[in-house]
Design a protein around this motif. Sequence first.
Motif, short mmCIF file in Angstrom:
data_model
loop_
_atom_site.label_atom_id
_atom_site.label_comp_id
_atom_site.label_asym_id
_atom_site.label_seq_id
_atom_site.Cartn_x
_atom_site.Cartn_y
_atom_site.Cartn_z
N ASN A 1 0.85 -1.19 0.00
CA ASN A 1 0.00 0.00 0.00
C ASN A 1 0.89 1.25 0.00
O ASN A 1 1.50 1.59 1.01
N VAL A 2 0.98 1.90 -1.14
CA VAL A 2 1.92 3.01 -1.33
C VAL A 2 1.30 4.32 -0.85
O VAL A 2 0.23 4.73 -1.32
N VAL A 3 1.98 4.98 0.08
CA VAL A 3 1.47 6.23 0.65
C VAL A 3 2.19 7.45 0.10
O VAL A 3 1.70 8.57 0.22
N ALA A 4 3.38 7.25 -0.49
CA ALA A 4 4.12 8.38 -1.06
C ALA A 4 5.10 7.85 -2.11
O ALA A 4 5.60 6.73 -2.00
N ILE A 5 5.35 8.68 -3.12
CA ILE A 5 6.27 8.32 -4.21
C ILE A 5 7.16 9.52 -4.50
O ILE A 5 6.69 10.66 -4.59
N TYR A 6 8.45 9.25 -4.67
CA TYR A 6 9.39 10.30 -5.08
C TYR A 6 10.28 9.75 -6.19
O TYR A 6 10.63 8.56 -6.19
N GLU A 7 10.63 10.62 -7.12
CA GLU A 7 11.50 10.19 -8.20
C GLU A 7 12.58 11.23 -8.48
O GLU A 7 12.41 12.42 -8.22
N ASN A 8 13.70 10.73 -9.01
CA ASN A 8 14.76 11.57 -9.54
C ASN A 8 15.02 11.10 -10.96
O ASN A 8 15.43 9.95 -11.17
N THR A 9 14.73 11.94 -11.93
CA THR A 9 14.84 11.53 -13.33
C THR A 9 16.24 11.74 -13.90
O THR A 9 16.48 11.44 -15.07
N ASN A 10 17.16 12.26 -13.07
CA ASN A 10 18.52 12.54 -13.54
C ASN A 10 18.49 13.40 -14.80
O ASN A 10 19.17 13.11 -15.80
N GLY A 11 17.66 14.43 -14.75
CA GLY A 11 17.59 15.36 -15.87
C GLY A 11 16.96 14.79 -17.12
O GLY A 11 17.16 15.30 -18.22
N GLY A 12 16.18 13.71 -16.98
CA GLY A 12 15.55 13.10 -18.14
C GLY A 12 16.37 12.03 -18.81
O GLY A 12 15.98 11.49 -19.85
N ALA A 13 17.51 11.68 -18.21
CA ALA A 13 18.36 10.64 -18.79
C ALA A 13 17.72 9.27 -18.59
O ALA A 13 16.85 9.08 -17.75
N THR A 14 18.17 8.30 -19.39
CA THR A 14 17.63 6.94 -19.28
C THR A 14 18.38 6.11 -18.26
O THR A 14 18.03 4.95 -18.02
N VAL A 15 19.42 6.65 -17.67
CA VAL A 15 20.16 5.97 -16.60
C VAL A 15 20.42 6.97 -15.49
O VAL A 15 20.38 8.19 -15.69
N GLY A 16 20.67 6.44 -14.30
CA GLY A 16 21.05 7.29 -13.19
C GLY A 16 19.90 7.82 -12.37
O GLY A 16 20.10 8.47 -11.35
N GLY A 17 18.68 7.55 -12.81
CA GLY A 17 17.52 8.00 -12.05
C GLY A 17 17.05 6.93 -11.07
O GLY A 17 17.62 5.84 -10.97
N CYS A 18 15.99 7.25 -10.35
CA CYS A 18 15.52 6.32 -9.33
C CYS A 18 14.10 6.69 -8.91
O CYS A 18 13.70 7.86 -8.97
N ILE A 19 13.33 5.69 -8.52
CA ILE A 19 11.99 5.89 -7.98
C ILE A 19 11.93 5.27 -6.59
O ILE A 19 12.34 4.11 -6.42
N TYR A 20 11.42 6.01 -5.63
CA TYR A 20 11.26 5.51 -4.26
C TYR A 20 9.77 5.40 -3.93
O TYR A 20 9.00 6.31 -4.22
#
Length: 233
Positions: free
Chosen positions: A59-78
């Motif tokens: 049951n997800v209560v919050a989501i955060y992401e870092n897109t690394n400036g729109g790159a296809t690598v280096g980003g992350c979703i929490y």
Amino acid sequence: MASWNQTTQKNYVQCTPKRNTTYTGLHYPNDFADNKTAFNNRKLSAGWSEDGANKYDVNVVAIYENTNGGATVGGCIYLFAIQDNSPIVYYTEQNQGAPDGLVHFEAAPDDDLTNKFNSIVRSSSNQKNTSSSSKTPEVSPLTFEEGMQILQHSIYKDCLGEDPQLVSNKPQRLIISAFSGARGINYFTLTLEKNNQVRIHAEIGSLEGGPRDQFNAASHIPEYQTVTRTGSY
């Protein structure tokens, strides 16, 4: 998350049903509906549950992401979630399709982030428990013995048959079965409701057999009865 952004020197953006994630084409929380998400290599149901109510496996209560400036690598979703009534933080850096077609999340490796989330959940839970206990008295759970007493004083007393058995027992609901000879098995679901009311759902066996939800079609016995829980009979 603001202080964690400063610590990691990364820009994590909060995502909601109105603003989904965009990292590598993933759109959470909407994508949870596809049921293609794995957690620690286990495919589990997941979904947005702002208050942490137990609607899914995760049951997800919050989501955060870092897109690394729109790159296809280096980003992350929490994902900050409640699973099995306990807080847990998951993350993924997956940037391409997996052989099993699932998006794989793992338990977050950052102990400081996880501990802070645990602290927030515990604090919120304590506040709810304190508020609840100050407004309403604790209600004792239904037991098999009480359930049998209720049934023996209900319109279903003649349907208890031989050797009633406890099928399922939860604090607010229990299920009792009773063998009724050639008619098979009768099932009685007792649910504790507001104002000390107990709602009985009877599924009466028939000579024709068939799925449980069709049993009552062969019986003239009412399917439901609501009684007042008295505590003594």
